[in-house]
Design an enzyme around this catalytic site. Structure first.
Site, PDB file in Angstrom:
ATOM      1  N   CYS A 165      12.633  10.335   9.328  1.00  0.00           N
ATOM      2  CA  CYS A 165      12.762   9.637  10.710  1.00  0.00           C
ATOM      3  C   CYS A 165      14.138   9.916  11.372  1.00  0.00           C
ATOM      4  O   CYS A 165      14.454   9.708  12.562  1.00  0.00           O
ATOM      5  CB  CYS A 165      12.329   8.187  10.767  1.00  0.00           C
ATOM      6  SG  CYS A 165      10.437   7.968  10.149  1.00  0.00           S
TER       7      CYS A 165
ATOM      8  N   LYS B 171       0.699  -1.402  -0.089  1.00  0.00           N
ATOM      9  CA  LYS B 171       0.092   0.084   0.248  1.00  0.00           C
ATOM     10  C   LYS B 171       0.915   1.325   0.093  1.00  0.00           C
ATOM     11  O   LYS B 171       1.379   1.592   1.110  1.00  0.00           O
ATOM     12  CB  LYS B 171      -1.044   0.021   1.265  1.00  0.00           C
ATOM     13  CG  LYS B 171      -1.793   1.129   1.219  1.00  0.00           C
ATOM     14  CD  LYS B 171      -2.621   1.427   2.328  1.00  0.00           C
ATOM     15  CE  LYS B 171      -1.780   2.396   3.249  1.00  0.00           C
ATOM     16  NZ  LYS B 171      -1.758   3.926   2.590  1.00  0.00           N
TER      17      LYS B 171
END
Length: 527
Positions: A298, A191
């Site tokens: 991140c 996805k």
């Protein structure tokens, strides 16, 4: 492959249609339903295209197709799998300009940040393309009785991997984590993030052009709570990159189902400037470590601990270098920082910056939105004098905001660096010996010495990942492929049974074996 487009404009209809056609949404006819997700271009705030809004039924269809294809794919030789990845490497390099265009259109990042994605994706494909056979080939181990016992380690694909990708690095985090899993003989249901799907779709289009069998990879676009959860509830192994909160939710699903799970999550990454650091030499690198990809990374730096001996000089020069960073929208290479990804990112950054200002923190650089450049631009921001009550002191901003704090010693810097619930990435800047001594004391998955994050990220032969609330599992290296496999122990006992020959009863057998244990320990013949 080329497309004609206006700068920052919508994707051409034929190109967008071709990419949407790669999804299961197209197979099921979902694209004709009119239930769409419109994709916004951060440079202008205008729609650049749309994709289908996937359903649980489409995820089910994707896994049905993937499981059938995986049985055939698993029989493909390591050599052929590797060749596909190496051809993909060449296609990524060949079409890098187009790839960077799409990455920038969907994310608003600068050209050099978009190229980081191209570089990492190509390096990853090359590494696993070259090493798939060496990583997966059967390995012989010492049996319990040398010669009489033959023990071999095999690695079997888990089945169908599920991947849920983030928006901040839609190319490399949209496909690089998939490559070792596919090369290990698994199929994939993926996805792409709902705000950056076209980058992932383009990447997989190139993978298909490289020779990947079409049904081995199934792509479903749609919202995370529907498509992402359905993938987590169905896959045989789950790979996720994103927020700690979502990572915990998916981890609960994986734990309940007893499937493997790897997640790279949030971070509040520290950087230490050592006592003898040459500020003039390091300042530009520190700016990159903090503000690459507009701080939406991140592993980017959000807090800096500078030794008292260099603190004043560092704050002055770091603040100036940050203020000099050129912001702007464009497909050229002149901009040092691009846009934030969207309105919600701007709102988050403003919340943290306003809170810091209200509580007395000093703005050294930046600190304001730049709507004159585009709807989601925000200046790279540096604070000092940040009190413990300020939210950004401990919470992840995930934007172009960093604070600098003075420390009296390296020991204090290490203590503050480790005082966090996270542990993803850290950075230490100074003379090599001094910096490495400090780096070894920091508890995080990666530590860059005289680099913010890029060198560790690009060293794909070495694992990387988070500790504590920054995740579990690792990407890259041999483990980055082996995690997608089941280790299988096949051990053959030869000539005589392990319990001894028939003519030797239990009591004398135990005496013989005990003597062998002692002999084996002394001679180290037995491990």
């Amino acid at each position: 492959m080329t497309i004609k487009r206006l700068p920052y404009g919508a994707l051409p209809d034929d190109f967008a249609t071709e990419l949407r056609g790669l999804t299961v949404n197209a197979v099921t006819g979902n694209l004709d339903s009119g239930d769409r997700i419109e994709i916004e271009g951060p440079f202008t705030g205008e729609t650049i295209g749309w994709v289908g809004r996937g359903t649980e039924d489409e995820v089910t269809e994707a896994f049905t197709r993937a499981r059938a294809a995986q049985k055939i794919w698993a029989k493909t030789s390591y050599k052929e799998r590797g060749k596909i990845l190496l051809r993909f490497h060449d296609l990524v390099v060949k079409h890098r300009e187009l790839i960077m265009d799409i990455v920038q259109l969907e994310t608003g990042k600068s050209r050099d940040s978009a190229y980081e994605e191209v570089l990492h994706t190509a390096i990853t494909a090359r590494y696993y393309g070259n090493h798939v056979g060496a990583i997966l080939k059967p390995k012989h181990h010492t049996g319990v009785i040398p010669v009489l016992t033959k023990s071999t380690e095999h690695h079997l694909p888990k089945g169908v991997i599920g991947q849920i990708a983030p928006w901040n690095y839609p190319l490399t985090l949209g496909i690089s984590d998939s490559l070792p899993g596919i090369a290990a003989g698994n199929a994939l249901v993926a996805k792409p993030d709902s705000s950056t799907p076209f980058t992932s779709l383009l990447a997989f289009k190139l993978l298909f052009e490289a020779g990947m069998p079409r049904n081995v990879v199934q792509l479903v676009t749609g919202p995370g709570r529907v498509v992402g959860n359905a993938i987590a509830e169905t896959c045989d192994y789950l790979m996720f990159t994103g927020s700690t909160a979502t990572g915990k939710t998916l981890g609960e699903i994986a734990g309940r189902r007893l499937i493997g799970y790897s997640a790279e999550l949030g971070g509040k990454n520290p950087l230490i400037v050592t006592e003898n650091a040459d500020v003039d030499k390091i300042v530009d690198g520190v700016v990159t470590g903090c503000f690459a990809n507009s701080g939406q990374l991140c592993v980017s730096i959000e807090r800096i601990y500078a030794h008292a001996d260099v603190y004043d000089e560092f704050v002055e020069k770091f603040g100036k270098a940050t203020s000099d960073l050129k912001l702007g929208a464009g497909f050229d290479w002149s901009n040092g920082m691009g846009s934030l990804a969207g309105a919600s990112q701007v709102a988050t950054v403003e919340k943290y910056v306003d809170d810091a200002k209200d509580k007395g923190a000093k703005v050294v650089a930046g600190g304001r939105a730049r709507p004159d450049l585009g709807p989601y631009f925000y200046e790279p921001t540096v604070f000092t004098d940040v009190s413990d009550e300020v939210l950004l002191k401990r919470e992840e901003v995930f934007g172009p905001v960093v604070y600098v704090e003075k420390v009296a010693s390296h020991a204090e810097a290490v203590e503050k660096a480790n005082d966090t619930a996270y542990g993803l990435n850290s950075s230490v800047w100074g003379p090599s010996k001094e910096a490495n001594e400090v780096a070894s004391q920091i508890f995080s998955g990666t530590v860059g010495v005289n680099d913010g994050y890029a060198a560790a990220f690009a060293s794909v032969d070495n694992e990387m990942g988070g500790t504590q609330e920054s995740g579990q599992g690792r990407r890259q290296g041999h483990y980055g492929m082996l995690k997608y496999t089941e280790s299988q122990n096949i051990t053959e006992q030869r000539l005589i049974p392990i319990r001894g020959p028939k003519f030797l009863t239990a009591k004398p057998y135990s005496a013989v074996m005990s003597a062998l244990l002692l002999l084996g320990k002394k001679t180290k013949i037995l491990r």
